[in-house]
Every structure is written in structure tokens, then in C-alpha cells.
Design an enzyme around this catalytic site. Structure first.
Site, PDB file in Angstrom:
ATOM      1  N   HIS A 159      26.896  54.733  33.200  1.00 41.71           N
ATOM      2  CA  HIS A 159      26.632  53.342  32.838  1.00 41.71           C
ATOM      3  C   HIS A 159      26.052  53.169  31.435  1.00 41.71           C
ATOM      4  CE1 HIS A 159      25.495  49.194  33.423  1.00 41.71           C
ATOM      5  NE2 HIS A 159      24.238  49.466  33.202  1.00 41.71           N
TER       6      HIS A 159
ATOM      7  N   ARG B  85      16.831  53.896  38.471  1.00 39.46           N
ATOM      8  CA  ARG B  85      18.239  54.240  38.685  1.00 39.46           C
ATOM      9  C   ARG B  85      18.486  55.721  38.914  1.00 39.46           C
ATOM     10  NH1 ARG B  85      20.614  50.126  34.091  1.00 39.46           N
ATOM     11  NH2 ARG B  85      20.062  48.298  35.305  1.00 39.46           N
TER      12      ARG B  85
ATOM     13  N   ARG C 103      16.675  55.022  31.258  1.00 40.90           N
ATOM     14  CA  ARG C 103      16.355  53.637  30.897  1.00 40.90           C
ATOM     15  C   ARG C 103      16.110  52.817  32.147  1.00 40.90           C
ATOM     16  NH1 ARG C 103      19.209  48.935  30.770  1.00 40.90           N
ATOM     17  NH2 ARG C 103      21.249  49.887  31.010  1.00 40.90           N
TER      18      ARG C 103
HETATM   19  C1  LIG Z   1      28.514  46.343  33.177  1.00 36.64           C
HETATM   20  C2  LIG Z   1      27.233  46.454  32.424  1.00 36.64           C
HETATM   21  C3  LIG Z   1      26.159  45.640  32.747  1.00 36.64           C
HETATM   22  C4  LIG Z   1      24.955  45.735  32.061  1.00 36.64           C
HETATM   23  N1  LIG Z   1      23.918  44.921  32.414  1.00 36.64           N
HETATM   24  C5  LIG Z   1      22.749  45.019  31.737  1.00 36.64           C
HETATM   25  C6  LIG Z   1      21.648  44.162  32.080  1.00 36.64           C
HETATM   26  O1  LIG Z   1      21.726  43.333  32.977  1.00 36.64           O
HETATM   27  N2  LIG Z   1      20.504  44.296  31.371  1.00 36.64           N
HETATM   28  C7  LIG Z   1      20.364  45.208  30.358  1.00 36.64           C
HETATM   29  O2  LIG Z   1      19.302  45.260  29.739  1.00 36.64           O
HETATM   30  N3  LIG Z   1      21.413  46.001  30.011  1.00 36.64           N
HETATM   31  C8  LIG Z   1      22.583  45.930  30.672  1.00 36.64           C
HETATM   32  N4  LIG Z   1      23.622  46.755  30.324  1.00 36.64           N
HETATM   33  C9  LIG Z   1      23.511  47.578  29.116  1.00 36.64           C
HETATM   34  C10 LIG Z   1      23.738  46.713  27.883  1.00 36.64           C
HETATM   35  O3  LIG Z   1      24.744  45.769  28.146  1.00 36.64           O
HETATM   36  C11 LIG Z   1      24.153  47.502  26.657  1.00 36.64           C
HETATM   37  O4  LIG Z   1      23.353  48.625  26.499  1.00 36.64           O
HETATM   38  C12 LIG Z   1      24.014  46.640  25.412  1.00 36.64           C
HETATM   39  O5  LIG Z   1      24.695  45.417  25.583  1.00 36.64           O
HETATM   40  C13 LIG Z   1      24.538  47.355  24.180  1.00 36.64           C
HETATM   41  O6  LIG Z   1      24.480  46.454  23.102  1.00 36.64           O
HETATM   42  P1  LIG Z   1      24.822  46.930  21.636  1.00 36.64           P
HETATM   43  O7  LIG Z   1      24.717  45.724  20.773  1.00 36.64           O
HETATM   44  O8  LIG Z   1      23.997  48.112  21.289  1.00 36.64           O
HETATM   45  O9  LIG Z   1      26.343  47.441  21.698  1.00 36.64           O
HETATM   46  P2  LIG Z   1      27.697  46.721  22.188  1.00 36.64           P
HETATM   47  O10 LIG Z   1      27.470  45.441  22.859  1.00 36.64           O
HETATM   48  O11 LIG Z   1      28.458  47.785  22.905  1.00 36.64           O
HETATM   49  O12 LIG Z   1      28.434  46.392  20.840  1.00 36.64           O
HETATM   50  C14 LIG Z   1      29.035  47.376  20.053  1.00 36.64           C
HETATM   51  C15 LIG Z   1      29.688  46.704  18.868  1.00 36.64           C
HETATM   52  O13 LIG Z   1      30.069  47.704  17.936  1.00 36.64           O
HETATM   53  C16 LIG Z   1      31.404  47.512  17.529  1.00 36.64           C
HETATM   54  N5  LIG Z   1      31.932  48.822  17.180  1.00 36.64           N
HETATM   55  C17 LIG Z   1      31.793  49.998  17.838  1.00 36.64           C
HETATM   56  N6  LIG Z   1      32.383  50.988  17.158  1.00 36.64           N
HETATM   57  C18 LIG Z   1      32.909  50.436  16.053  1.00 36.64           C
HETATM   58  C19 LIG Z   1      33.645  50.947  14.960  1.00 36.64           C
HETATM   59  N7  LIG Z   1      33.930  52.247  14.856  1.00 36.64           N
HETATM   60  N8  LIG Z   1      34.058  50.088  14.001  1.00 36.64           N
HETATM   61  C20 LIG Z   1      33.770  48.752  14.081  1.00 36.64           C
HETATM   62  N9  LIG Z   1      33.059  48.222  15.085  1.00 36.64           N
HETATM   63  C21 LIG Z   1      32.637  49.054  16.061  1.00 36.64           C
HETATM   64  C22 LIG Z   1      32.082  46.842  18.698  1.00 36.64           C
HETATM   65  O14 LIG Z   1      33.219  46.150  18.258  1.00 36.64           O
HETATM   66  C23 LIG Z   1      30.954  45.922  19.184  1.00 36.64           C
HETATM   67  O15 LIG Z   1      30.965  44.744  18.423  1.00 36.64           O
HETATM   68  C24 LIG Z   1      24.820  46.679  31.022  1.00 36.64           C
HETATM   69  C25 LIG Z   1      25.881  47.510  30.695  1.00 36.64           C
HETATM   70  C26 LIG Z   1      27.074  47.418  31.417  1.00 36.64           C
HETATM   71  C27 LIG Z   1      28.161  48.389  31.096  1.00 36.64           C
END
Ligand SMILES: Cc1cc2nc3c(=O)[nH]c(=O)nc-3n(C[C@H](O)[C@H](O)[C@H](O)COP(=O)(O)OP(=O)(O)OC[C@H]3O[C@@H](n4cnc5c(N)ncnc54)[C@H](O)[C@@H]3O)c2cc1C
Length: 643
Positions: A409, A338, A443
């Protein structure tokens, strides 16, 4: 005063040595265990219900711990992970195309431009194969080939097909799997689910993370919650740029509050700019839309050869088109990583060859693929993405090429964690996008879902036991001075925000901050630009605290208050990002310094001086830089080449 000062180096004391293939196994064996009867006596707080937090909470509860889970959405399954489109990597080698754990490890270290830890990345590659089995067992409907086997496709930075997918909604399907597991534990009474609650402070007692302060976003009630350990799975901070592909709610507050309490923040400037997003269409926008990287399997990226050529794409003959990725990077073609694809798009647009309004776009063309495979095959693979594109732009990508442009992103930076995923605050663990751990300076596509689920299903549930083996810890009462201080800090801050009573909306500040960041700390950075950005951020932050206007009060649902708190934290983070970018006088992955490039315009690393993780300690006057040296025993750092 200097922008920062340097402190002692930081070491990952949990990282095992010896042959890399055995390190994870050895760490698991050497780490202490907690017997099932004791697990029942211990509570773990998990902030976040995305793929990282959802999988961790479900697994910890399954193991027998009491879990308290938090998210700010109205349902855990609305976490931002649901937006992930393209797929998830795993070294299964179902295609028999030369893949292996070692190759995934190698590609990821190289893809991250030699700025990640070898031990962590190897573990990630090992665990990747278990993730697919786990998700299939849960019923995640991965795409299958005609014969019934799981299908895979290619993603950037790899020459094998190792990306498992569920059409263009992989994140959604994986999250539904984790959510089902979580719901089961909620039903069994092992997880207490608190949706629409926002963590606003970390409670640290005698040097250990022992709880959080949360605000009920519906009633406005503030509460202190306690546990034996706290896990942050709160996602990334790309929304510091205002415009990004992240969900609007994504923010840095949970990790930033922990940072202010002593958790180091690592590599904050490493931001991923994704090459295939729908271009910005005007000032009114608050969100950008990703067109999945999977589209680069079949779409060909091009611009006209001539500057300012504004003919319709179909009127531009083949020999007047520049398929620049295929031309410059013949080995990887449209599937370069990317960072490389984004910079190449920027370069052709800077040359005046961009397409669409403002010349900030390049074509992603499916005409060849449709002719070769037929429209039906393309529809089956990417139908929902094509439909989304048409709804947003009004153009039919089966007929005219998509127009795409890079956008913010993902954030590779995050809270510093050791091999056990523990931060510099004992008892505070950080998983998923919220930590900095595995992706280095860039990444590779489809690796975030892999890391989030590796952390949540497999790594944390093993490593946290080593910490909890010393528990259960003494009960902390709400009257404990540390808890009272944390709660008071939250209440004071809310009152301070409401008291400003100014005349500018939170969004207008956020948008302006985002413009500064995109201009100076985005796809290309320079010393002069970063210094300017730091001055501008400081001035804007001061204005924010004098002029921000928050409508309503703190006693109920108040989205402008929620946003104001998040933007206030973004201001502080933005400054640290610029300081980090300024101090790193090299280019690597997503961090491109104009002063440091090879003669042909590629990122020029400086391994002598910068082969380290920059872990920043909070300082009210000045942040303190702690360096963690990176050692490469298995993948020797070279100038990255995809040519
Ligand atoms: C459009 C898009 C497409 C993507 N496609 C891909 C893909 O195809 N393959 C890939 O590997 N990655 C992809 N990614 C990246 C990937 O989706 C994310 O990096 C990953 O889902 C993050 O997961 P996470 O569980 O770390 O956080 P998140 O899914 O962001 O979850 C964060 C959680 O924390 C909670 N939270 C945050 N702050 C607080 C707070 N202060 N108090 C209480 N709760 C809080 C939220 O409510 C949520 O439940 C994509 C990203 C985007 C934006």
C-alpha cells in the site's frame, strides 16, 4: 563480491537541537530568507502534482517564485493522492479526548517502531493543526457533526479520535483544494503547468541540481528544463510489487534517476502492507483495491475458530468465531496499527483458518455496527466504500461480511533528506511519499496526507529559502556538458529499450518481478528468501534486456515504452530493497524478518545494532551503506505493545 560495502556515516546537519517544542520555530528563524524582489528572479521545478507537489507548487508561486510543474497524468488533479480514502490526522483535540501535539508525536514515533527522527515527527505533529485550518479556508468539505463542528474518527495505532475526513474520499477533496490553489497560480502566470510530461533524468551541474530532462508523452519530444532548485514530489514505489493499491502509473523513475545521480536512497525495504484490501481473485488482476482503514472503526475482524470451516459466515455461531484482533490486542482491538493487523491476518490464514477462495481472506463484519447504529448511519459514513466493494466482488457488505486480505500500500522508504527536506544533492528537495522522512518502519493510517501537506504547504516553502538565498544561480545553457550528457542518457536508453525487439511483454516481466518481491520481500522476509530473490531479480533483469518487446516507436504516445522505462528502474530498486532487507537483521514495523521475532510472534527489534536510518549511495558494482544514527530523547524505545 559482497552485496554492499559500508561508507562513512551520514549526518543531518540541519537538525536543530534544544527543547523539541522549539526546534522548528528556531530552524525557521535561523534559516535565511529571500526577499520578494529576488524571489521573482528564481525558478523552481516541482515534479509531481499530488498533495505534496500540488501544495508546494501553489505555495512557492504564491510566495513569488517562478514555478515549473510536471506530472505524467493528463491533469494535475489526477495524481494518485486522489485515491486516498480514509482521512488525515491532526492534533486539534476537538473531541477533548486527551489528544495533543505531544501525543500525536508519541503515537507516530511508537507507530514507526522507533525508526524515525524525533525532530521531524514533532514538527509534523505541530504543523498538523495548521493543515486543517488551511484546508477549511480553501473550502475542503470535511465531514461535520450535527452541531456544525468538524467531525473526526479513529485510525489505527491511536486511542484518540484525531482523523478528519470527507466520507471515503478525503484525498480527492484535499487534492481539489490544492489543485484550486495551483490553478489560481497557473492563471496568474506564476506556474507553468506541464502535464503529460515525464521526468526521465536529473541535471546536476557543479554538484547542484539544476534541471531535469522530460519526455512529452504525447509527441515523444525530449526537452531539458532548468531552474535554481528542483523539488521531487513524485510519490511512492509500491508498484515494484506489481500488485498494490497504488494507481497503475505510480513508479520510482524520478527518484531512482536522482539516486543514480548521487541522492541517497533511505530504508528502501520499509514497505507498508495494508490489512484491509479486497483479496486477489486471480492471475488476470493488475491492481488491488483498498478498503479504507476507517472501516475498522465499526467493522469487526474475525475468522472461524476451526480450520477449514467453509460454512457461510452467517451459519457460523458467535462462539465458533475468533475475533482475533480483539482477543490478542484487547487495548487497541480492531484498531491496531497496520503492520500488526496484517501479520495477524497472515498468521490465521497460515493456520488454515482463512476464508474465501484459496483461504487467503478474513472477514470484516459490520453486522454489530448496523444493529447498533442503523444502516443509515453506516451508509453515511462509508457508503461509497460499500458500493465500491459490491461492484468489485458482487457481494453486498450490508448483508454479508466483507472479505479482506493484506496488500502492498505505501512505501516508507524514499530519498534521504535532511531536516530541510534537502537530499544529498544540494538544490534537490524531496517531499511527500517520495522521501523517507517521518514514518520510520511503519506509517500510521491517515499520516501520509498529513505529511504530504505539511511538506508542501508549510515545511518546504520555509526551508527551500535557506538554499535559494544564495541564488539566483548562473544560467545553465542546454549546451552545458552536464545537460548534454543527461539528455543523451535519456535518448540512448529509449533507443536501447526499443532495440531489444524481443518477444515478451513489459507487463509479463513486471508481474514476475512482483511475484518475486511479494514472495521474499513482502510480509515476511528471511535470509534465505532474500538471497534467492536477489539471484532471481538479477536473472530476470538480464532476460528483460534481451527479450522485452516494445511495440511502436518513440515519436509519439507509446505506453509500452513508458512502462518499459519504469519497469527497468523497478528492477534496480528491487535489488536494493532486498539488500536493505537482508542487511537489517532485526524486525521492525513493516520489515518482519522470520529469524527475529518475540516468543509470541511480534517484531523483535535490535536497537543496539540497528537504531539507524540506512541511507544507500548508488554504486554500479555495489551500493554503499551510510548510517544515520537515531537518537531518542523524548520517546524511549520499548517493545511496542498494543495489548
Ligand atoms: C488507495 C489508497 C488510499 C489511501 N488513503 C489514505 C488516507 O486515507 N490517508 C492517508 O494519509 N494516506 C492515504 N494513502 C496514502 C496517500 O494517498 C499517499 O501517500 C499520498 O497521496 C502521496 O502523495 P504524493 O503527493 O507524495 O504523491 P502522489 O499523489 O502519488 O503524486 C505523485 C505525482 O508525481 C508525478 N510523477 C511521478 N513520477 C513522475 C515523473 N517521472 N515525471 C513527472 N511526474 C511524475 C505524478 O504525475 C503525480 O502528479 C492512500 C493510498 C492509497 C493507495
Amino acid at each position: 563480491m559482497d552485496l554492499y560495502r559500508e561508507g562513512d556515516p551520514v549526518a543531518d546537519t540541519k537538525a536543530p537541537d534544544g527543547p523539541i517544542e522549539t526546534r522548528w520555530e528556531r530552524r525557521r528563524f535561523e534559516a535565511k530568507l529571500v526577499n520578494p524582489a529576488n524571489r521573482r528572479k528564481m525558478t523552481v521545478i516541482v515534479v509531481g502534482t499530488g498533495l505534496a507537489g500540488g501544495s508546494a507548487a501553489a505555495t512557492l508561486a504564491e510566495q513569488g517564485y517562478q514555478v515549473k510543474s510536471y506530472c505524467y497524468q493528463d491533469s494535475p488533479r489526477r495524481a494518485h493522492s486522489i485515491a486516498a480514502q480514509g482521512g488525515i490526522n491532526a492534533a486539534k483535540n476537538y473531541r477533548n479526548d486527551g489528544d495533543s501535539v505531544h501525543r500525536l508525536f508519541y503515537d507516530t514515533v511508537k507507530g514507526g517502531d522507533f525508526r524515525s527522527r524525533e525532530s521531524n515527527v514533532h514538527r509534523l505533529a505541530e504543523v498538523s493543526v495548521n493543515i486543517i485550518d488551511q484546508c477549511v479556508a480553501q473550502g475542503v468539505p470535511f465531514a461535520r457533526e450535527y452541531g456544525g463542528l468538524l467531525d473526526t474518527r479513529s485510525f489505527g495505532g491511536a486511542q484518540v479520535q484525531r482523523t478528519f475526513y470527507a466520507r471515503g474520499q478525503t484525498g480527492q477533496q484535499l487534492l481539489l483544494g490544492a489543485y484550486q490553489a495551483l490553478e489560481r497560480q497557473i492563471g496568474l502566470g506564476n506556474v507553468e503547468m506541464n502535464s503529460r510530461h515525464e521526468m526521465l533524468e536529473l541535471i546536476v551541474v557543479d554538484g547542484r541540481a539544476r534541471g531535469i530532462v522530460v519526455r512529452d508523452l504525447v509527441t515523444g519530444e525530449i526537452a531539458s528544463e532548468f531552474a535554481d532548485a528542483v523539488v521531487l514530489a513524485s510519490g511512492g514505489y509500491g508498484n515494484v510489487f506489481y500488485l498494490s493499491t497504488n494507481a497503475k502509473g505510480c513508479n520510482v523513475t524520478a527518484t531512482w534517476r536522482a539516486h543514480r545521480k548521487g541522492a541517497y536512497f533511505a530504508n528502501p525495504c520499509y514497505t507498508q502492507i495494508h490489512p484491509t484490501c479486497i483479496p486477489v481473485s486471480g492471475d488476470h488482476q493488475s491492481k488491488l483495491t483498498l478498503m479504507s482503514e476507517s472501516l475498522r472503526n465499526d467493522g469487526r475482524v474475525w475468522v472461524p475458530k476451526a480450520k477449514g470451516d467453509d460454512r457461510r459466515p452467517k451459519d457460523i455461531p458467535e462462539d465458533e468465531r475468533d475475533y482475533y484482533l480483539e482477543r490478542i490486542y484487547p487495548s487497541f482491538g480492531n484498531l491496531v496499527p497496520r503492520d500488526i493487523a496484517s501479520r495477524a491476518a497472515k498468521n490465521v490464514c497460515d493456520e488454515g483458518r482463512g476464508v474465501g477462495p484459496g483461504g487467503l481472506g478474513v472477514y470484516l463484519d459490520f453486522a454489530d455496527a448496523i444493529q447498533r447504529l442503523g444502516r443509515k448511519a453506516i451508509e453515511a459514513k462509508y457508503g461509497n466504500l460499500f458500493e465500491m466493494y459490491e461492484r468489485i466482488t458482487g457481494e453486498d457488505p450490508y448483508e454479508v461480511p466483507m472479505r479482506i486480505y493484506p496488500a502492498v500500500h505505501y512505501t516508507m522508504g524514499g530519498l534521504w533528506v535532511d531536516y530541510d527536506l534537502q537530499s544529498t544533492i544540494p538544490g534537490l528537495f524531496v517531499i511527500g511519499e517520495a522521501n523517507f522522512s517521518d514514518h520510520g518502519a511503519n506509517r500510521l493510517g491517515a499520516s501520509a496526507l498529513m505529511q504530504g501537506l505539511a511538506d508542501g504547504y508549510f515545511v518546504l516553502p520555509n526551508t527551500i529559502a535557506n538554499y535559494l538565498a544564495a541564488g539566483p544561480f548562473d544560467t545553465v545553457e542546454a549546451s552545458h556538458p552536464a545537460a548534454v550528457e543527461a539528455r543523451r542518457a535519456v535518448e540512448d536508453r529509449i533507443q536501447r529499450l526499443l532495440a531489444v525487439n524481443g518477444d515478451r511483454t513489459v507487463d509479463s516481466f513486471h508481474r514476475e518481478l512482483g511475484q518475486i518481491m511479494w514472495e521474499h520481500c513482502g510480509m515476511e522476509r528471511s535470509e534465505a528468501g532474500l538471497r534467492k530473490a536477489i539471484d532471481e531479480i538479477r536473472a530476470l533483469r538480464e532476460e528483460f534486456w534481451q527479450r522485452v518487446r516494445i511495440i511502436g516507436d518513440a515519436d509519439g504516445l507509446n505506453q509500452s515504452l513508458e512502462k518499459a522505462g519504469r519497469v527497468a528502474d523497478f528492477f534496480e530498486l528491487a535489488e536494493l530493497m532486498c539488500i536493505d532487507a537482508l542487511h537489517r537483521e532485526e524486525s521492525c514495523g513493516g520489515h518482519f524478518r522470520a529469524e527475529h521475532q518475540t516468543p509470541d510472534g511480534e517484531a523483535q527489534r535490535d536497537d543496539e545494532r540497528f537504531a539507524y536510518v540506512a541511507a544507500w549511495e548508488y554504486g554500479a558494482e555495489q551500493p554503499v551503506l551510510h548510517k544515520e544514527d537515531l537518537l531518542f530523547e523524548y520517546v524511549h524505545p520499548t517493545q511496542r505493545s498494543y495489548k
